[in-house]
Design a protein around this motif. Structure first.
Motif, short mmCIF file in Angstrom:
data_model
loop_
_atom_site.label_atom_id
_atom_site.label_comp_id
_atom_site.label_asym_id
_atom_site.label_seq_id
_atom_site.Cartn_x
_atom_site.Cartn_y
_atom_site.Cartn_z
N ALA A 1 0.84 -1.20 0.00
CA ALA A 1 0.00 0.00 0.00
C ALA A 1 0.87 1.25 0.00
CB ALA A 1 -0.92 0.02 1.22
N ALA A 2 0.39 2.27 -0.68
CA ALA A 2 1.12 3.54 -0.77
C ALA A 2 0.70 4.46 0.38
CB ALA A 2 0.86 4.19 -2.13
N VAL A 3 0.87 3.96 1.60
CA VAL A 3 0.62 4.73 2.82
C VAL A 3 1.66 4.34 3.86
CG1 VAL A 3 -1.88 4.95 2.42
CG2 VAL A 3 -1.02 3.04 3.78
N PRO A 4 1.94 5.23 4.81
CA PRO A 4 2.88 4.87 5.88
C PRO A 4 2.36 3.68 6.70
CG PRO A 4 2.45 7.24 5.86
CD PRO A 4 1.47 6.61 4.92
N ALA A 5 3.28 2.95 7.28
CA ALA A 5 2.92 1.75 8.04
C ALA A 5 1.95 2.04 9.18
CB ALA A 5 4.19 1.09 8.58
N ASP A 6 2.11 3.17 9.86
CA ASP A 6 1.21 3.45 10.99
C ASP A 6 -0.23 3.62 10.53
OD1 ASP A 6 1.74 5.94 9.78
OD2 ASP A 6 1.69 7.01 11.69
N GLY B 1 4.42 -0.05 12.01
CA GLY B 1 3.67 -1.27 11.74
C GLY B 1 3.51 -2.10 12.99
N GLY B 2 3.19 -3.36 12.80
CA GLY B 2 3.03 -4.24 13.95
C GLY B 2 2.67 -5.64 13.55
N THR C 1 7.80 -0.26 4.19
CA THR C 1 8.70 -0.53 3.06
C THR C 1 9.34 0.76 2.57
OG1 THR C 1 6.82 -0.40 1.54
CG2 THR C 1 7.45 -2.60 2.33
N GLY C 2 8.98 1.88 3.20
CA GLY C 2 9.50 3.20 2.88
C GLY C 2 8.76 4.20 3.76
N PRO C 3 9.09 5.48 3.69
CA PRO C 3 8.42 6.46 4.54
C PRO C 3 6.94 6.62 4.21
CG PRO C 3 10.04 7.53 3.11
CD PRO C 3 10.17 6.05 2.91
N SER C 4 6.55 6.33 2.99
CA SER C 4 5.14 6.48 2.58
C SER C 4 4.60 5.21 1.95
CB SER C 4 5.01 7.64 1.58
OG SER C 4 5.42 8.84 2.18
N SER C 5 5.17 4.07 2.34
CA SER C 5 4.69 2.81 1.77
C SER C 5 4.83 1.70 2.81
CB SER C 5 5.45 2.45 0.50
OG SER C 5 6.83 2.30 0.79
N SER C 6 3.97 0.70 2.67
CA SER C 6 3.98 -0.39 3.63
C SER C 6 3.44 -1.66 2.99
CB SER C 6 3.18 -0.02 4.88
OG SER C 6 1.90 0.47 4.52
#
Length: 155
Positions: free
Chosen positions: A11-16, A80-81, A103-108
């Protein structure tokens, strides 16, 4: 017999943001096909070991409760978690796991694993050979819906 089901979506969103979305139990009905999720007891911890949740899976009045107890809960420094559950219902038994990794600052990445105990012995194993591909496709469609939902709600 036990079978491993493992599906992944990026997904193209931060992990949190992804972690918060997938562990919002009632919102799972937005992306898990034909399922409604709720806390068994509102006094239980929703995001900690010992929390109990249940999912109604089915169409209308025809379906079953998938009851679960949270057996592992770890939030990662990257936002994440990992949530581990024990399925305790009459139909779905075994262990499950949700993992969110940055997976990056804005991806997970979201990883869904189930180590399911098949019912009905040899008949269940034969049935799994028939339905495993459609089940995996159904899960993949749900994960794609989840990805779109969380990406469209990102700020």
């Amino acid at each position: 017999m036990r079978v491993l089901i493992e599906r992944t979506v990026d997904a193209a969103v931060p992990a949190d943001r992804l972690w918060s979305y997938v562990t919002d139990w009632p919102r799972q009905g937005e992306w898990v096909p034909h399922t409604r999720v709720e806390l068994v007891d509102p006094a239980d911890p929703a995001h900690a070991v010992g929390g109990r949740i249940r999912a109604w899976s089915g169409l209308g009045p025809i379906g079953f409760w998938d009851t679960m107890t949270i057996t592992g809960w770890r939030e990662h420094g990257d936002g994440g978690g990992r949530c581990e559950v024990l399925h305790t219902g009459a139909v779905v038994r075994g262990e499950g796991e949700f993992v969110v990794e940055a997976t990056g600052p804005s991806s997970s990445r979201f990883i869904w694993k189930e180590m399911a105990v098949l019912p009905l012995g040899r008949l269940g194993a034969l049935g799994w050979r028939v339905v495993h591909t459609p089940v995996e496709r159904l899960i993949d469609r749900g994960l794609d819906t989840m990805r779109r939902q969380v990406e469209n709600t990102a700020h």
